[in-house]
Design a protein around this motif. Structure first.
Motif, PDB file in Angstrom:
ATOM      1  N   VAL A 164      -8.320 -18.110   6.100  1.00 16.64           N
ATOM      2  CA  VAL A 164      -7.069 -17.974   6.836  1.00 16.64           C
ATOM      3  C   VAL A 164      -7.341 -17.316   8.178  1.00 16.64           C
ATOM      4  O   VAL A 164      -8.132 -16.383   8.278  1.00 16.64           O
ATOM      5  CB  VAL A 164      -6.068 -17.110   6.022  1.00 16.64           C
ATOM      6  N   ARG A 165      -6.657 -17.808   9.224  1.00 20.53           N
ATOM      7  CA  ARG A 165      -6.715 -17.171  10.544  1.00 20.53           C
ATOM      8  C   ARG A 165      -5.329 -17.239  11.166  1.00 20.53           C
ATOM      9  O   ARG A 165      -4.498 -18.057  10.758  1.00 20.53           O
ATOM     10  CB  ARG A 165      -7.757 -17.819  11.432  1.00 20.53           C
ATOM     11  N   THR A 166      -5.071 -16.378  12.129  1.00 17.09           N
ATOM     12  CA  THR A 166      -3.776 -16.400  12.825  1.00 17.09           C
ATOM     13  C   THR A 166      -3.998 -16.765  14.279  1.00 17.09           C
ATOM     14  O   THR A 166      -5.066 -16.534  14.839  1.00 17.09           O
ATOM     15  CB  THR A 166      -3.071 -15.033  12.755  1.00 17.09           C
ATOM     16  N   ILE A 208      -0.181 -19.166  10.823  1.00 15.81           N
ATOM     17  CA  ILE A 208      -1.210 -18.794   9.862  1.00 15.81           C
ATOM     18  C   ILE A 208      -1.854 -20.109   9.451  1.00 15.81           C
ATOM     19  O   ILE A 208      -1.215 -20.946   8.817  1.00 15.81           O
ATOM     20  CB  ILE A 208      -0.619 -18.050   8.652  1.00 15.81           C
ATOM     21  N   ASN A 239       1.211 -10.086   8.014  1.00 12.20           N
ATOM     22  CA  ASN A 239       0.215  -9.425   7.166  1.00 12.20           C
ATOM     23  C   ASN A 239       0.526  -9.587   5.682  1.00 12.20           C
ATOM     24  O   ASN A 239      -0.378  -9.754   4.861  1.00 12.20           O
ATOM     25  CB  ASN A 239       0.104  -7.946   7.525  1.00 12.20           C
ATOM     26  N   VAL A 278      -4.573 -22.289   7.472  1.00 13.57           N
ATOM     27  CA  VAL A 278      -5.432 -22.302   6.287  1.00 13.57           C
ATOM     28  C   VAL A 278      -6.399 -23.461   6.451  1.00 13.57           C
ATOM     29  O   VAL A 278      -5.990 -24.611   6.607  1.00 13.57           O
ATOM     30  CB  VAL A 278      -4.598 -22.476   4.994  1.00 13.57           C
ATOM     31  N   ILE A 328      -0.455 -13.175   4.763  1.00 16.38           N
ATOM     32  CA  ILE A 328      -1.916 -13.287   4.720  1.00 16.38           C
ATOM     33  C   ILE A 328      -2.451 -12.609   3.454  1.00 16.38           C
ATOM     34  O   ILE A 328      -3.354 -13.128   2.793  1.00 16.38           O
ATOM     35  CB  ILE A 328      -2.557 -12.685   5.990  1.00 16.38           C
TER      36      ILE A 328
END
Length: 173
Positions: A165-167, A157, A50, A159, A53
């Motif tokens: 951004v996504r996990t 993570i 977190n 990009v 991000i």
């Protein structure tokens, strides 16, 4: 006349009661401590993800707001406030900095590292850093976070070229 019934006064626990209580407490602690340490490790990894991000979101937002390049890189700016980031290892900490119109640099956020977390960055990012341009886009790539458990809790993570951004679950190198 009858004698009044004698009542026995309790004066505490017997040795047997005390031993049983201590044994039950030891069993409960023996079962609970390993589970608790696992929860702490999982929460530490979630916190690290977190935080990273959030740093990426800040970099993208500031790049659009300032209409300038904003970079996230390991370590911090070097002693001369040059564009080269001073760190090599992401677990030592990282910095978000903006490039000013006059060519100087402004640190926007400096983040502490976590020795238990290992962050690997894909080769798609130039120079071990993520740079957002004035439109909020960046080169696509992946930051992989691993901890002492390896692949069990690894997170990627990702990009995208648009800078979003996504996990997803990751694989440690």
């Amino acid at each position: 006349m009858r004698d009044a019934p004698r009542t026995r006064r309790n004066r505490g626990f017997t040795l047997l009661e005390l031993l049983i209580t201590v044994a039950i407490a030891a069993i409960i602690l023996g079962l609970g401590v390993p589970a608790f340490t696992e929860v702490v490790a999982r929460n530490r990894m979630a916190s690290e993800v977190n935080e990273l991000i959030g740093a990426l979101a800040l970099a993208r937002s500031e790049a659009v707001t300032r209409a300038a390049n904003v970079t996230l890189c390991p370590g911090g700016l070097d002693a001369d406030d040059d564009a080269e980031c001073s760190g090599v290892n992401w677990h030592e900490g990282y910095v978000v900095y903006a490039t000013r119109p006059d060519g100087s640099f402004e640190a926007l956020r400096v983040l502490e590292g976590d020795d238990d977390a290992v962050i690997e960055i894909s080769d798609n990012f130039t120079g071990n850093q993520v740079t957002y341009n004035a439109e909020g886009s960046s080169s696509a790539g992946t930051l992989t976070l691993c901890d002492t458990k390896g692949n069990a809790e690894a997170r990627d993570i990702v990009v995208s070229p648009s800078g979003r951004v996504r996990t997803e679950p990751g694989v440690c190198p």
